[in-house]
Structures are given as C-alpha cells and as structure tokens.
Motif scaffolding. Sequence first.
Motif, PDB file in Angstrom:
ATOM      1  N   LEU A   7      17.929 -84.620 -62.442  1.00 31.11           N
ATOM      2  CA  LEU A   7      18.843 -83.662 -61.827  1.00 31.11           C
ATOM      3  C   LEU A   7      20.075 -83.452 -62.588  1.00 31.11           C
ATOM      4  O   LEU A   7      20.774 -82.532 -62.553  1.00 31.11           O
ATOM      5  CB  LEU A   7      19.180 -84.472 -60.468  1.00 31.11           C
ATOM      6  N   ALA A   8      20.427 -84.633 -63.415  1.00 28.97           N
ATOM      7  CA  ALA A   8      21.833 -84.361 -64.277  1.00 28.97           C
ATOM      8  C   ALA A   8      21.417 -83.430 -65.116  1.00 28.97           C
ATOM      9  O   ALA A   8      22.349 -82.540 -65.599  1.00 28.97           O
ATOM     10  CB  ALA A   8      21.813 -85.840 -65.051  1.00 28.97           C
ATOM     11  N   LEU A   9      20.224 -83.197 -65.760  1.00 30.99           N
ATOM     12  CA  LEU A   9      20.109 -82.400 -66.858  1.00 30.99           C
ATOM     13  C   LEU A   9      19.654 -81.023 -66.296  1.00 30.99           C
ATOM     14  O   LEU A   9      20.233 -79.985 -66.830  1.00 30.99           O
ATOM     15  CB  LEU A   9      18.421 -82.462 -67.448  1.00 30.99           C
ATOM     16  N   PHE A  10      19.427 -81.057 -64.936  1.00 27.42           N
ATOM     17  CA  PHE A  10      19.212 -79.763 -64.300  1.00 27.42           C
ATOM     18  C   PHE A  10      20.535 -79.113 -64.006  1.00 27.42           C
ATOM     19  O   PHE A  10      21.000 -77.839 -64.203  1.00 27.42           O
ATOM     20  CB  PHE A  10      18.710 -79.542 -62.958  1.00 27.42           C
ATOM     21  N   ALA A  11      21.391 -80.047 -63.640  1.00 27.74           N
ATOM     22  CA  ALA A  11      23.068 -79.785 -63.509  1.00 27.74           C
ATOM     23  C   ALA A  11      23.747 -79.065 -64.706  1.00 27.74           C
ATOM     24  O   ALA A  11      24.464 -78.311 -64.861  1.00 27.74           O
ATOM     25  CB  ALA A  11      23.628 -80.781 -62.683  1.00 27.74           C
ATOM     26  N   ALA A  12      23.298 -79.871 -65.682  1.00 23.49           N
ATOM     27  CA  ALA A  12      23.847 -79.343 -67.057  1.00 23.49           C
ATOM     28  C   ALA A  12      23.396 -78.219 -67.615  1.00 23.49           C
ATOM     29  O   ALA A  12      24.103 -77.247 -67.990  1.00 23.49           O
ATOM     30  CB  ALA A  12      23.489 -80.605 -68.201  1.00 23.49           C
ATOM     31  N   ALA A  13      21.846 -78.046 -67.340  1.00 27.99           N
ATOM     32  CA  ALA A  13      21.573 -76.826 -67.763  1.00 27.99           C
ATOM     33  C   ALA A  13      22.165 -75.412 -66.804  1.00 27.99           C
ATOM     34  O   ALA A  13      22.048 -74.434 -67.424  1.00 27.99           O
ATOM     35  CB  ALA A  13      20.127 -76.634 -67.592  1.00 27.99           C
ATOM     36  N   PHE A  14      22.258 -75.828 -65.707  1.00 27.76           N
ATOM     37  CA  PHE A  14      22.767 -74.742 -64.552  1.00 27.76           C
ATOM     38  C   PHE A  14      24.175 -74.210 -65.136  1.00 27.76           C
ATOM     39  O   PHE A  14      24.414 -72.994 -65.112  1.00 27.76           O
ATOM     40  CB  PHE A  14      22.926 -75.326 -63.315  1.00 27.76           C
ATOM     41  N   ALA A  15      24.867 -75.317 -65.451  1.00 29.53           N
ATOM     42  CA  ALA A  15      26.253 -75.115 -65.956  1.00 29.53           C
ATOM     43  C   ALA A  15      26.233 -74.347 -67.331  1.00 29.53           C
ATOM     44  O   ALA A  15      26.973 -73.407 -67.321  1.00 29.53           O
ATOM     45  CB  ALA A  15      26.983 -76.309 -66.184  1.00 29.53           C
ATOM     46  N   ALA A  16      25.538 -74.556 -68.126  1.00 34.84           N
ATOM     47  CA  ALA A  16      25.223 -73.990 -69.361  1.00 34.84           C
ATOM     48  C   ALA A  16      24.936 -72.384 -69.251  1.00 34.84           C
ATOM     49  O   ALA A  16      25.392 -71.538 -69.940  1.00 34.84           O
ATOM     50  CB  ALA A  16      24.331 -74.613 -70.296  1.00 34.84           C
ATOM     51  N   GLY A  17      23.855 -72.127 -68.451  1.00 36.30           N
ATOM     52  CA  GLY A  17      23.182 -70.999 -68.004  1.00 36.30           C
ATOM     53  C   GLY A  17      24.301 -70.018 -67.469  1.00 36.30           C
ATOM     54  O   GLY A  17      24.555 -68.822 -67.974  1.00 36.30           O
ATOM     55  N   GLY A  18      25.272 -70.741 -66.739  1.00 38.17           N
ATOM     56  CA  GLY A  18      26.567 -70.007 -66.173  1.00 38.17           C
ATOM     57  C   GLY A  18      27.251 -69.596 -67.200  1.00 38.17           C
ATOM     58  O   GLY A  18      27.856 -68.514 -67.370  1.00 38.17           O
ATOM     59  N   LEU A  19      27.842 -70.640 -67.946  1.00 39.56           N
ATOM     60  CA  LEU A  19      28.663 -70.151 -69.068  1.00 39.56           C
ATOM     61  C   LEU A  19      28.116 -69.261 -70.135  1.00 39.56           C
ATOM     62  O   LEU A  19      28.981 -68.333 -70.705  1.00 39.56           O
ATOM     63  CB  LEU A  19      29.115 -71.593 -69.920  1.00 39.56           C
ATOM     64  N   ALA A 204      11.854 -82.453 -70.174  1.00 39.56           N
ATOM     65  CA  ALA A 204      13.338 -82.151 -69.954  1.00 39.56           C
ATOM     66  C   ALA A 204      13.323 -80.710 -70.382  1.00 39.56           C
ATOM     67  O   ALA A 204      14.263 -80.096 -69.550  1.00 39.56           O
ATOM     68  CB  ALA A 204      13.988 -83.018 -71.343  1.00 39.56           C
ATOM     69  N   ALA A 205      12.649 -79.999 -71.106  1.00 39.08           N
ATOM     70  CA  ALA A 205      12.722 -78.621 -71.420  1.00 39.08           C
ATOM     71  C   ALA A 205      12.322 -77.893 -70.071  1.00 39.08           C
ATOM     72  O   ALA A 205      13.123 -76.988 -70.000  1.00 39.08           O
ATOM     73  CB  ALA A 205      11.662 -78.293 -72.589  1.00 39.08           C
ATOM     74  N   LEU A 206      11.641 -78.159 -69.525  1.00 41.33           N
ATOM     75  CA  LEU A 206      11.189 -77.498 -68.211  1.00 41.33           C
ATOM     76  C   LEU A 206      12.095 -77.411 -67.059  1.00 41.33           C
ATOM     77  O   LEU A 206      12.391 -76.440 -66.429  1.00 41.33           O
ATOM     78  CB  LEU A 206       9.850 -77.772 -67.752  1.00 41.33           C
ATOM     79  N   VAL A 207      12.745 -78.672 -66.889  1.00 43.59           N
ATOM     80  CA  VAL A 207      13.889 -78.946 -66.002  1.00 43.59           C
ATOM     81  C   VAL A 207      15.153 -78.187 -66.360  1.00 43.59           C
ATOM     82  O   VAL A 207      15.671 -77.495 -65.488  1.00 43.59           O
ATOM     83  CB  VAL A 207      14.136 -80.407 -65.888  1.00 43.59           C
ATOM     84  N   MET A 208      15.375 -78.137 -67.629  1.00 39.32           N
ATOM     85  CA  MET A 208      16.748 -77.429 -68.135  1.00 39.32           C
ATOM     86  C   MET A 208      16.439 -75.915 -67.951  1.00 39.32           C
ATOM     87  O   MET A 208      17.205 -74.968 -67.946  1.00 39.32           O
ATOM     88  CB  MET A 208      17.090 -78.063 -69.300  1.00 39.32           C
ATOM     89  N   LEU A 209      15.241 -75.449 -68.279  1.00 33.80           N
ATOM     90  CA  LEU A 209      14.871 -74.119 -68.308  1.00 33.80           C
ATOM     91  C   LEU A 209      14.967 -73.709 -66.870  1.00 33.80           C
ATOM     92  O   LEU A 209      15.583 -72.420 -66.768  1.00 33.80           O
ATOM     93  CB  LEU A 209      13.165 -73.827 -68.634  1.00 33.80           C
ATOM     94  N   ALA A 210      14.481 -74.286 -65.929  1.00 32.79           N
ATOM     95  CA  ALA A 210      14.904 -73.812 -64.582  1.00 32.79           C
ATOM     96  C   ALA A 210      16.379 -73.677 -64.095  1.00 32.79           C
ATOM     97  O   ALA A 210      16.920 -72.801 -63.519  1.00 32.79           O
ATOM     98  CB  ALA A 210      14.002 -74.862 -63.682  1.00 32.79           C
ATOM     99  N   GLY A 211      17.151 -74.693 -64.832  1.00 29.37           N
ATOM    100  CA  GLY A 211      18.582 -74.570 -64.804  1.00 29.37           C
ATOM    101  C   GLY A 211      19.314 -73.830 -65.234  1.00 29.37           C
ATOM    102  O   GLY A 211      20.224 -73.108 -64.624  1.00 29.37           O
ATOM    103  N   THR A 212      18.764 -73.352 -66.445  1.00 32.24           N
ATOM    104  CA  THR A 212      19.409 -72.161 -67.370  1.00 32.24           C
ATOM    105  C   THR A 212      19.330 -70.964 -66.589  1.00 32.24           C
ATOM    106  O   THR A 212      20.111 -70.073 -66.451  1.00 32.24           O
ATOM    107  CB  THR A 212      19.145 -72.205 -68.622  1.00 32.24           C
ATOM    108  N   ILE A 213      17.931 -70.721 -65.889  1.00 31.44           N
ATOM    109  CA  ILE A 213      17.753 -69.374 -65.377  1.00 31.44           C
ATOM    110  C   ILE A 213      18.438 -69.271 -64.129  1.00 31.44           C
ATOM    111  O   ILE A 213      19.205 -68.190 -63.822  1.00 31.44           O
ATOM    112  CB  ILE A 213      16.099 -69.307 -64.957  1.00 31.44           C
ATOM    113  N   CYS A 214      18.686 -70.341 -63.268  1.00 31.18           N
ATOM    114  CA  CYS A 214      19.624 -70.246 -62.090  1.00 31.18           C
ATOM    115  C   CYS A 214      20.971 -70.284 -62.508  1.00 31.18           C
ATOM    116  O   CYS A 214      21.518 -69.389 -61.686  1.00 31.18           O
ATOM    117  CB  CYS A 214      18.866 -71.704 -61.191  1.00 31.18           C
TER     118      CYS A 214
END
Length: 252
Positions: A7-19, A204-214
Amino acid sequence: MTLTIALALFAAAFAAGGLNAVAGGGTLITFPALVAAGVPPIVANATSSVSQWPGYVASSLTFRRELTGQRAMAGMSIASVLGGLAGGWLVTVVSPRLFDVLIPWLILLATAMFAFSATLTRWMSQHAANVGRSTGALLLGQFVVSIYGGFFGGGMGIMMLALYSLFALDTLTRMNALKTWLSVLISGVAVLTFIAAGLVNWPAALVMLAGTICGGVAGARLARRLPALWLKRVVVALGSVLTAAFFWKVYG
C-alpha cells in the motif's frame, strides 16, 4: 512483500504519477520509497524505471501532432537509444557500493535541475545565438544526456529541454514533445536492459506500475486546477530532504 509495504509503494507511485503529469519529479518519490521498503538501491533504480515508463508513453501519445515534421527526430532517436543502452548497461556492471555513493549526488543533481529549470532554460535560450548549429554537437549532447537518463533519470527531461533551448531547436511546445518521445526511447531501452539483467523487483514493480497509471490519470485531470509552481516547490523540498538523508546515510 507485506500488505502495508504494498500500500505504501502504491501510494508513493500514485503521487509520482500525479507529479509527472503536472510538474515532473516522480523519480524523487519512487526511488526513495523502494529503498525505504528494503529494496537494494540498484534494484530500486531499475524497478522505479519500470514503474514510470508507461507514463512516458502516455505523455508521448498526447504530442503526436507536435512530433510531425521534426527534422532532428531520427538522429536524436538513434542517439537516445544508444545512450540509454549505455546508461542501462552501466547500472548492471557498477558495484553496489559505488552506486550507493553516487545516489546522494544524483538526487542532488536531479533536485537542483528541477529547482532551477526555468532559470537554466531561460539562460540557455539567451545564449543560443552564440552556439553553432552543429548537428554533431547536438547529437553528442543528446547521447550524453541519454547515458545519464538510462543510468538514473532524475532531471533528464530538464537537461534535454535546456540542450534544445541552447541550440534553439524549435518552439517550446515542439521541443517538449521531442523530449517526451526521446524519454520513451531512453527509458525503454534502459528498462529492457534491467529486465535482461534480472534487476527488477517484479512484485514491487507491478504494484507501483498500477499506482503510477492511476496517479497519472488523476494528475492529468488536476493539472488544470493545481498550480504547477506549488507542486514544484513541494518536489524541490522533498528532494532537498532526501538529498540530506542519503548523504547522511552514505557519509554520516
């Protein structure tokens, strides 16, 4: 990987994708998040690159019209592929200890480039008249920037825009379109190199991939409402804290 870390990695990736969609600087979030989750720095660098690559592709697709008719694109694409391959290869052969030592300096460079991007680009534009229109020099500059991009990537886009401004390559919109397309190539070949070398932490890559896309989708929707300057200041502040933390970790 525990649910909390995921969840933490997803949240970080979500923020990164938005930025990345609004102001850029996502690497300054995804890479430290992976290191904090216990991923070795070299693997974290490769995994961060994998998670952010689709965002470059999506951005490039929005610039299809601006890319048409750019005479420098073919040569710049070749230089980018070769440089990205070289940078990705360097990651696979550098010692973990040396990479650890380089990381604080790379984050410092990325943060500084991000903080002074407008000033740097403006200065480059003012001095464009003093630079010869040497195609070879432009391709060499792109090759060097691509090596850095394949190796780490933070601040790569800013470096490219500054280079293009120095050569007065085109309008800012078309230069940005070219930068986005070349980022796809640089990151893409580097990612393939990382995958072939077995450096990617796939869970980790797949979790963060979903996060950056979202996050990228959400960021694109918010881009018209949120002030980019405010977001830029947040990224610079974050980068400054991370720079200090990594310097303390390595040299403290």
